[in-house]
Design a protein around this motif. Structure first.
Motif, PDB file in Angstrom:
ATOM      1  N   LYS A 110     -98.306  14.734 -30.129  1.00 54.39           N
ATOM      2  CA  LYS A 110     -97.135  15.453 -30.658  1.00 54.39           C
ATOM      3  C   LYS A 110     -96.582  16.413 -29.614  1.00 54.39           C
ATOM      4  O   LYS A 110     -95.365  16.522 -29.454  1.00 54.39           O
ATOM      5  CB  LYS A 110     -97.483  16.204 -31.939  1.00 54.39           C
ATOM      6  N   ILE A 111     -97.460  17.109 -28.905  1.00 58.32           N
ATOM      7  CA  ILE A 111     -96.999  18.018 -27.849  1.00 58.32           C
ATOM      8  C   ILE A 111     -96.160  17.251 -26.835  1.00 58.32           C
ATOM      9  O   ILE A 111     -95.104  17.711 -26.404  1.00 58.32           O
ATOM     10  CB  ILE A 111     -98.208  18.702 -27.160  1.00 58.32           C
ATOM     11  N   ARG A 112     -96.610  16.063 -26.496  1.00 56.99           N
ATOM     12  CA  ARG A 112     -95.901  15.252 -25.507  1.00 56.99           C
ATOM     13  C   ARG A 112     -94.575  14.727 -26.055  1.00 56.99           C
ATOM     14  O   ARG A 112     -93.510  14.937 -25.457  1.00 56.99           O
ATOM     15  CB  ARG A 112     -96.786  14.065 -25.100  1.00 56.99           C
ATOM     16  N   ILE A 130     -93.234  20.046 -26.990  1.00 60.60           N
ATOM     17  CA  ILE A 130     -93.630  21.428 -27.263  1.00 60.60           C
ATOM     18  C   ILE A 130     -93.933  22.064 -25.919  1.00 60.60           C
ATOM     19  O   ILE A 130     -94.820  21.628 -25.194  1.00 60.60           O
ATOM     20  CB  ILE A 130     -94.861  21.491 -28.187  1.00 60.60           C
TER      21      ILE A 130
END
Lengths: 396, 156
Positions: free
Chosen positions: A138-140, A144
């Motif tokens: 999700k960060i990628r 984020i």
């Protein structure tokens, strides 16, 4: 419920567990069974580990993971300052689900192997690994960004950041069977994170409270182990070995935080730790104030484990019967029936009230939960001292 | 657009980062992942049919003004790619092709309580920026705004 208990594996409990141990020590001096030993504190600190040990196969794996981690950390250089805080805030981003934030922080910021995180959070290792993979994805994919959020965004991020640092410190305290370096490294890491966060947010009382809590607790580290690396109870510690610099810093911080009149769980736990360290001798501890602080803490976190800790403080402040009344209520709750410490604390208070048969029954209840060796030995010793056998069928 | 960011490496034992110009590469456990230079997000505006002010009331007029000022702020900042309100779900027609045959049906593809009422497509450096603009949209107060990254296909 197991996870709930682990989540409550807090320093407040650590302090209270030490208090509990101190209580046992005093009861022994008052003529009750001798040699309470260091087990109460040891059990408190290693409760999560013991849960897993009961599963048997875990122990070897855990030791392996810890060894791997120690070796790997030795050649690693630490990051500091805003970069680390940026990473911390990214790992605790509200766009990630709450469980993932703590997991990711422990993995990425603190460098814990998945096996250690699994032990700390009482989750399975594959579940932890999967959570890390998903959070990284999700960060990628959502981009984020690693940055320290601006003031408007900070409060929403702060709760899980504090939690992650707190759990890091707890982890630093718990691996007593690993080398002392491991424990100190993690505690110092948590201290550095909390210190950095406090520099960034000097007017957030809970940040100040957490920093104070870590300082006040870690100040006692040197006195907590004897030359054989066995745990020394709070009541028996050589108070001259406490780190006076850290104590003074911690006291000053918690006073300034409380002066803002925005209390929270970390400030209250720090205040409890301060009460313990303020006393020149164990006997001089202000138990009445500690019991009152636990009552306040319960308003923020109404957990039965904190209630049990309050009961011990009440037993000290008002006598064993008052503490026993609280523990009796808790013993009726199904949540705590598998928590040996409750049975042990209750047994000690029963014995102090002169109810020896009930005390033996309570000790046997703890024994039935198959606690680790040192605890088992202590319990059988206590039962023998009360003139009974470990199990009823062994009675002659 | 090249974003400034921090290089960070997910190592097995921890993470070391340093301030630098981000090259959109993350080494994670030996695996190299690549990020796109440009992130685009779609903000999907959902609300229940009766949520928000009633048309014709001063509150409704005020809400329209807030939509306009939010859209203007996004345009001024250069992040607005496209935006539009949608006609009522009653006007929707759903198309399916099964075994080569076109099947049409009245209404949206699924009946849900909250209805899609509009969208914004935003060109933002990162999620936090997109979320800040999304929070300016009045629908966030009356209903909810779902922010999702657009998937960027293939190398440029």
């Amino acid at each position: 419920m197991v996870a709930r208990l682990a989540g409550d594996l807090s320093l407040a409990e650590d302090c209270a567990q030490e208090a509990c141990a101190a209580a046992v020590a005093q009861w022994s001096r008052d003529g009750l069974p001798a040699n309470p030993g260091g087990w109460v504190v040891a059990v408190a600190r290693r409760r999560a580990l013991d849960h897993l040990r009961r599963e048997g196969a875990r122990a070897g794996k855990e030791r392996e993971a810890l060894r791997e981690w120690v070796t790997a950390e030795a050649d690693g250089s630490a990051v500091a300052g805003d970069d680390q805080l940026a990473l911390l805030f990214a790992c605790c981003h509200p766009a990630l689900d709450p469980a993932s934030r703590v997991t990711l922080t422990l993995r990425v910021v603190c460098g814990l192997p998945a096996a250690s995180i699994a032990r700390l959070l009482l989750q399975s290792e594959p579940a932890v690994a999967q959570r890390i993979v998903r959070a990284k994805r999700k960060i990628r994919d959502a981009a984020i960004r690693l940055h320290v959020p601006d003031p408007r965004e900070r409060p929403a991020r702060l709760v899980s950041v504090l939690r992650a640092i707190y759990l890091t410190f707890t982890e630093g305290h718990s691996p007593h069977d690993a080398s002392a370096v491991v424990r100190d490294d993690l505690c110092e890491e948590a201290l550095r994170l909390a210190g950095g966060l406090h520099r960034l947010l000097p007017d957030e009382p809970e940040v100040t409270g957490l920093l104070a809590l870590i300082l006040l607790t870690s100040a006692r580290t040197a006195a907590r182990a004897d030359e054989n690396d066995a745990l020394v109870l709070l009541a028996d510690q050589d108070r001259s070995r406490w780190d006076q610099g850290r104590l003074a810093q911690g006291r000053s911080l918690i006073e300034s935080a409380l002066a803002q009149h925005r209390p929270g769980p970390y400030q209250l736990q720090a205040a409890i730790a301060a009460c313990h360290t303020d006393a020149a001798t164990a006997a001089g501890t202000d138990w009445r104030q500690i019991a009152a602080l636990y009552s306040e803490l319960l308003r923020f976190d109404p957990s039965p484990v904190i209630e049990a800790n309050r009961a011990v403080a009440v037993a000290y402040a008002e006598g064993p019967a008052a503490g026993l009344a609280i523990l009796d209520t808790l013993a009726a709750s199904p949540q705590l029936t598998r928590w040996p410490q409750l049975h042990i604390a209750r047994a000690a208070l029963l014995a102090q009230c002169g109810r020896h048969e009930d005390a033996v029954a309570a000790y046997r209840g703890a024994l039935a939960l198959e606690p680790a060796g040192p605890v088992r030995r202590h319990i059988t010793g206590q039962i023998a001292a009360l003139g009974a056998a470990p199990t009823p069928d062994q009675e002659t | 657009m090249r974003r400034e960011c921090l290089v960070f490496r997910f190592l097995r034992v921890g993470c070391r980062i340093r301030g630098t110009v981000f090259d959109n590469t993350v080494t994670a456990g030996g695996e190299t992942l690549t990020w796109e230079d440009d992130m685009k997000y779609i903000a999907l505006l959902y609300g229940e049919p009766d949520s928000g002010p009633t048309p014709g009331t001063p509150d409704f007029t005020a809400m329209l003004g807030e939509f306009q000022s939010a859209t203007a702020a996004m345009a001024e900042a250069g992040v607005l790619v496209d935006s539009s309100p949608l006609q009522s779900p009653l006007t929707a027609t759903t198309v399916r092709v099964r075994d080569g045959e076109i099947q049409l049906s009245d209404g949206p593809f699924a009946e849900i309580k909250e209805q899609l009422g509009g969208y914004y497509i935003l060109d933002c450096a990162d999620l936090d920026t997109a979320l800040r603009y999304a929070a300016m949209i009045p629908s966030a107060r009356y209903g909810s705004v779902e922010v999702r990254p657009l998937m960027v296909m293939g190398p440029h």
